[in-house]
Design a protein around this motif. Structure first.
Motif, PDB file in Angstrom:
ATOM      1  N   LYS A  29       0.745   6.863  -6.720  1.00  0.00           N
ATOM      2  CA  LYS A  29      -0.386   7.771  -6.894  1.00  0.00           C
ATOM      3  C   LYS A  29       0.040   9.216  -6.685  1.00  0.00           C
ATOM      4  O   LYS A  29      -0.318  10.106  -7.478  1.00  0.00           O
ATOM      5  CB  LYS A  29      -1.505   7.406  -5.918  1.00  0.00           C
ATOM      6  CG  LYS A  29      -2.742   8.291  -6.053  1.00  0.00           C
ATOM      7  CD  LYS A  29      -3.841   7.849  -5.101  1.00  0.00           C
ATOM      8  CE  LYS A  29      -5.077   8.743  -5.247  1.00  0.00           C
ATOM      9  NZ  LYS A  29      -6.157   8.325  -4.306  1.00  0.00           N
ATOM     10  N   ALA A  30       0.816   9.463  -5.619  1.00  0.00           N
ATOM     11  CA  ALA A  30       1.284  10.824  -5.341  1.00  0.00           C
ATOM     12  C   ALA A  30       2.177  11.324  -6.482  1.00  0.00           C
ATOM     13  O   ALA A  30       2.094  12.488  -6.895  1.00  0.00           O
ATOM     14  CB  ALA A  30       2.043  10.859  -4.013  1.00  0.00           C
ATOM     15  N   GLY A  31       3.032  10.443  -6.984  1.00  0.00           N
ATOM     16  CA  GLY A  31       3.916  10.812  -8.091  1.00  0.00           C
ATOM     17  C   GLY A  31       3.140  11.148  -9.348  1.00  0.00           C
ATOM     18  O   GLY A  31       3.455  12.117 -10.053  1.00  0.00           O
ATOM     19  N   ARG A  32       2.102  10.336  -9.643  1.00  0.00           N
ATOM     20  CA  ARG A  32       1.255  10.608 -10.811  1.00  0.00           C
ATOM     21  C   ARG A  32       0.610  11.986 -10.698  1.00  0.00           C
ATOM     22  O   ARG A  32       0.578  12.752 -11.662  1.00  0.00           O
ATOM     23  CB  ARG A  32       0.161   9.550 -10.941  1.00  0.00           C
ATOM     24  CG  ARG A  32       0.622   8.191 -11.420  1.00  0.00           C
ATOM     25  CD  ARG A  32      -0.543   7.422 -12.062  1.00  0.00           C
ATOM     26  NE  ARG A  32      -1.829   7.691 -11.458  1.00  0.00           N
ATOM     27  CZ  ARG A  32      -2.425   6.928 -10.549  1.00  0.00           C
ATOM     28  NH1 ARG A  32      -1.840   5.822 -10.106  1.00  0.00           N
ATOM     29  NH2 ARG A  32      -3.609   7.244 -10.077  1.00  0.00           N
ATOM     30  N   ASN A  33       0.106  12.293  -9.513  1.00  0.00           N
ATOM     31  CA  ASN A  33      -0.553  13.585  -9.312  1.00  0.00           C
ATOM     32  C   ASN A  33       0.418  14.741  -9.532  1.00  0.00           C
ATOM     33  O   ASN A  33       0.078  15.750 -10.152  1.00  0.00           O
ATOM     34  CB  ASN A  33      -1.152  13.655  -7.901  1.00  0.00           C
ATOM     35  CG  ASN A  33      -2.345  12.730  -7.729  1.00  0.00           C
ATOM     36  OD1 ASN A  33      -2.984  12.348  -8.719  1.00  0.00           O
ATOM     37  ND2 ASN A  33      -2.641  12.349  -6.497  1.00  0.00           N
ATOM     38  N   LYS A  34       1.638  14.608  -9.023  1.00  0.00           N
ATOM     39  CA  LYS A  34       2.627  15.677  -9.172  1.00  0.00           C
ATOM     40  C   LYS A  34       3.085  15.824 -10.623  1.00  0.00           C
ATOM     41  O   LYS A  34       3.436  16.930 -11.062  1.00  0.00           O
ATOM     42  CB  LYS A  34       3.818  15.417  -8.260  1.00  0.00           C
ATOM     43  CG  LYS A  34       3.500  15.576  -6.779  1.00  0.00           C
ATOM     44  CD  LYS A  34       4.723  15.301  -5.898  1.00  0.00           C
ATOM     45  CE  LYS A  34       4.378  15.456  -4.423  1.00  0.00           C
ATOM     46  NZ  LYS A  34       5.550  15.184  -3.552  1.00  0.00           N
ATOM     47  N   LEU A  35       3.093  14.724 -11.362  1.00  0.00           N
ATOM     48  CA  LEU A  35       3.489  14.772 -12.767  1.00  0.00           C
ATOM     49  C   LEU A  35       2.335  15.196 -13.668  1.00  0.00           C
ATOM     50  O   LEU A  35       2.545  15.477 -14.847  1.00  0.00           O
ATOM     51  CB  LEU A  35       4.010  13.401 -13.218  1.00  0.00           C
ATOM     52  CG  LEU A  35       5.341  12.949 -12.611  1.00  0.00           C
ATOM     53  CD1 LEU A  35       5.690  11.549 -13.100  1.00  0.00           C
ATOM     54  CD2 LEU A  35       6.466  13.921 -12.953  1.00  0.00           C
ATOM     55  N   GLY A  36       1.133  15.218 -13.106  1.00  0.00           N
ATOM     56  CA  GLY A  36      -0.026  15.645 -13.875  1.00  0.00           C
ATOM     57  C   GLY A  36      -0.497  14.627 -14.889  1.00  0.00           C
ATOM     58  O   GLY A  36      -1.000  15.001 -15.958  1.00  0.00           O
ATOM     59  N   THR A  61       0.831  -1.211   0.000  1.00  0.00           N
ATOM     60  CA  THR A  61       0.000   0.000   0.000  1.00  0.00           C
ATOM     61  C   THR A  61       0.867   1.264   0.000  1.00  0.00           C
ATOM     62  O   THR A  61       0.487   2.285  -0.573  1.00  0.00           O
ATOM     63  CB  THR A  61      -0.931   0.013   1.221  1.00  0.00           C
ATOM     64  OG1 THR A  61      -0.142  -0.172   2.420  1.00  0.00           O
ATOM     65  CG2 THR A  61      -1.980  -1.088   1.124  1.00  0.00           C
ATOM     66  N   THR A  62       2.030   1.182   0.643  1.00  0.00           N
ATOM     67  CA  THR A  62       2.938   2.335   0.671  1.00  0.00           C
ATOM     68  C   THR A  62       3.464   2.634  -0.731  1.00  0.00           C
ATOM     69  O   THR A  62       3.519   3.791  -1.161  1.00  0.00           O
ATOM     70  CB  THR A  62       4.117   2.068   1.620  1.00  0.00           C
ATOM     71  OG1 THR A  62       3.619   1.843   2.945  1.00  0.00           O
ATOM     72  CG2 THR A  62       5.081   3.241   1.644  1.00  0.00           C
ATOM     73  N   VAL A  63       3.838   1.576  -1.449  1.00  0.00           N
ATOM     74  CA  VAL A  63       4.333   1.757  -2.807  1.00  0.00           C
ATOM     75  C   VAL A  63       3.235   2.340  -3.682  1.00  0.00           C
ATOM     76  O   VAL A  63       3.477   3.281  -4.471  1.00  0.00           O
ATOM     77  CB  VAL A  63       4.826   0.419  -3.392  1.00  0.00           C
ATOM     78  CG1 VAL A  63       5.146   0.557  -4.884  1.00  0.00           C
ATOM     79  CG2 VAL A  63       6.051  -0.064  -2.635  1.00  0.00           C
ATOM     80  N   ARG A  64       2.036   1.796  -3.573  1.00  0.00           N
ATOM     81  CA  ARG A  64       0.936   2.316  -4.376  1.00  0.00           C
ATOM     82  C   ARG A  64       0.645   3.780  -4.046  1.00  0.00           C
ATOM     83  O   ARG A  64       0.284   4.570  -4.926  1.00  0.00           O
ATOM     84  CB  ARG A  64      -0.303   1.455  -4.155  1.00  0.00           C
ATOM     85  CG  ARG A  64      -0.195   0.085  -4.825  1.00  0.00           C
ATOM     86  CD  ARG A  64      -1.363  -0.807  -4.478  1.00  0.00           C
ATOM     87  NE  ARG A  64      -1.314  -2.049  -5.254  1.00  0.00           N
ATOM     88  CZ  ARG A  64      -2.023  -3.137  -4.944  1.00  0.00           C
ATOM     89  NH1 ARG A  64      -2.838  -3.121  -3.878  1.00  0.00           N
ATOM     90  NH2 ARG A  64      -1.933  -4.222  -5.694  1.00  0.00           N
ATOM     91  N   SER A  65       0.822   4.148  -2.784  1.00  0.00           N
ATOM     92  CA  SER A  65       0.613   5.534  -2.367  1.00  0.00           C
ATOM     93  C   SER A  65       1.653   6.450  -3.007  1.00  0.00           C
ATOM     94  O   SER A  65       1.325   7.551  -3.469  1.00  0.00           O
ATOM     95  CB  SER A  65       0.696   5.636  -0.836  1.00  0.00           C
ATOM     96  OG  SER A  65       0.565   6.979  -0.417  1.00  0.00           O
ATOM     97  N   HIS A  66       2.897   5.973  -3.075  1.00  0.00           N
ATOM     98  CA  HIS A  66       3.956   6.760  -3.705  1.00  0.00           C
ATOM     99  C   HIS A  66       3.686   6.919  -5.210  1.00  0.00           C
ATOM    100  O   HIS A  66       3.904   8.003  -5.778  1.00  0.00           O
ATOM    101  CB  HIS A  66       5.312   6.082  -3.511  1.00  0.00           C
ATOM    102  CG  HIS A  66       5.850   6.197  -2.122  1.00  0.00           C
ATOM    103  ND1 HIS A  66       5.818   7.364  -1.391  1.00  0.00           N
ATOM    104  CD2 HIS A  66       6.468   5.269  -1.321  1.00  0.00           C
ATOM    105  CE1 HIS A  66       6.385   7.165  -0.200  1.00  0.00           C
ATOM    106  NE2 HIS A  66       6.775   5.894  -0.140  1.00  0.00           N
TER     107      HIS A  66
END
Length: 240
Positions: free
Chosen positions: A204-211, A197-202
């Motif tokens: 998701k957060a990375g996708r959001n920051k990359l747009g 779940t931690t990896v998936r969270s990273h």
């Protein structure tokens, strides 16, 4: 400290443009120098300046010609080659083994008179050198303008991507790099010793920051990271 080889006696002629052959490998430079001598084009071997070190202006004059032999194997090489071209006091022709495309566009946009394949025939190389020495345009002005515009577009796109990448945390960047290399979320979690779940969270957060909306799109940007680094701004103003 000088970063050039001493001129070979009898190769330069005061009052006329001098051809300088600059290569990372001295033997390669000497081979090209000898080939040019065989075509009545005296040349000097010139050691490439180290990163951040200016060209020796006491040896290279504005009306001279520098034949720059550079493989451009990666983004760091491209940035250095662009800087050498942009800051060279003389006219510059680049011979490279890099395929036509972004590298050639980047070097032309940095001010090269021409970019040629390292596989070019000696006859064609000599012809290009003679045209440049005569002051001829060896690249169609419209084609040159098109390449400059193409490079500006690439630079704009990559600068935007660089801005997005800079927002990633070190762990998000690491995880997305692993994703871009084909690792699954489960494999990454096992390798890092963290929960899935931690990896998936990273991710998701990375996708959001990359747009971007997908893991594949994020991975695609990460795979372009070397190209993005290769378009970093370089020093200019060498030519007079």
């Amino acid at each position: 400290m000088s970063h050039t080889h001493p001129p070979s006696r009898g190769t330069a002629h005061r009052g006329r443009p001098t051809i300088h052959v600059a290569a990372r490998l001295a033997l390669l430079g000497q081979t090209v120098q000898a080939a040019l001598h065989g075509r009545d084009l005296p040349a000097l071997c010139l050691r490439l300046p180290d990163e951040g070190v200016p060209w020796a202006r006491s040896l290279v004059r504005p009306d001279d010609l520098v034949l720059l032999l550079d493989d451009v194997d990666g983004p760091g090489d491209l940035r250095r080659a662009r800087e050498r071209v942009a800051t060279c006091p003389a006219r510059c022709i680049v011979l490279t083994s890099a395929p036509t495309g972004m590298v050639w566009v980047a070097l032309m946009s940095s001010g090269a008179e021409a970019v040629l394949s390292a596989q070019i025939s000696l006859d064609d190389l000599v012809e290009t050198i003679e045209h440049v020495l005569a002051g001829d345009e060896v690249v169609d002005p419209q084609r040159r303008a098109s390449m400059v515009q193409e490079w500006e577009d690439i630079t704009s796109q990559f600068e935007e991507m660089a801005g997005r990448l800079s927002r990633l945390s070190p762990r998000e960047l690491d995880v997305l790099e692993r994703v871009s290399h084909g690792e699954s979320a489960a494999e990454i979690a096992d390798s890092l010793g963290v929960a899935l779940t931690t990896v998936r969270s990273h991710i998701k957060a990375g996708r959001n920051k990359l747009g971007v909306s997908s893991q594949l799109a994020a991975a695609a940007i990460l795979r372009r990271r070397p190209d993005i680094e290769g378009v970093a701004p370089v020093a200019t103003g060498g030519k007079t």
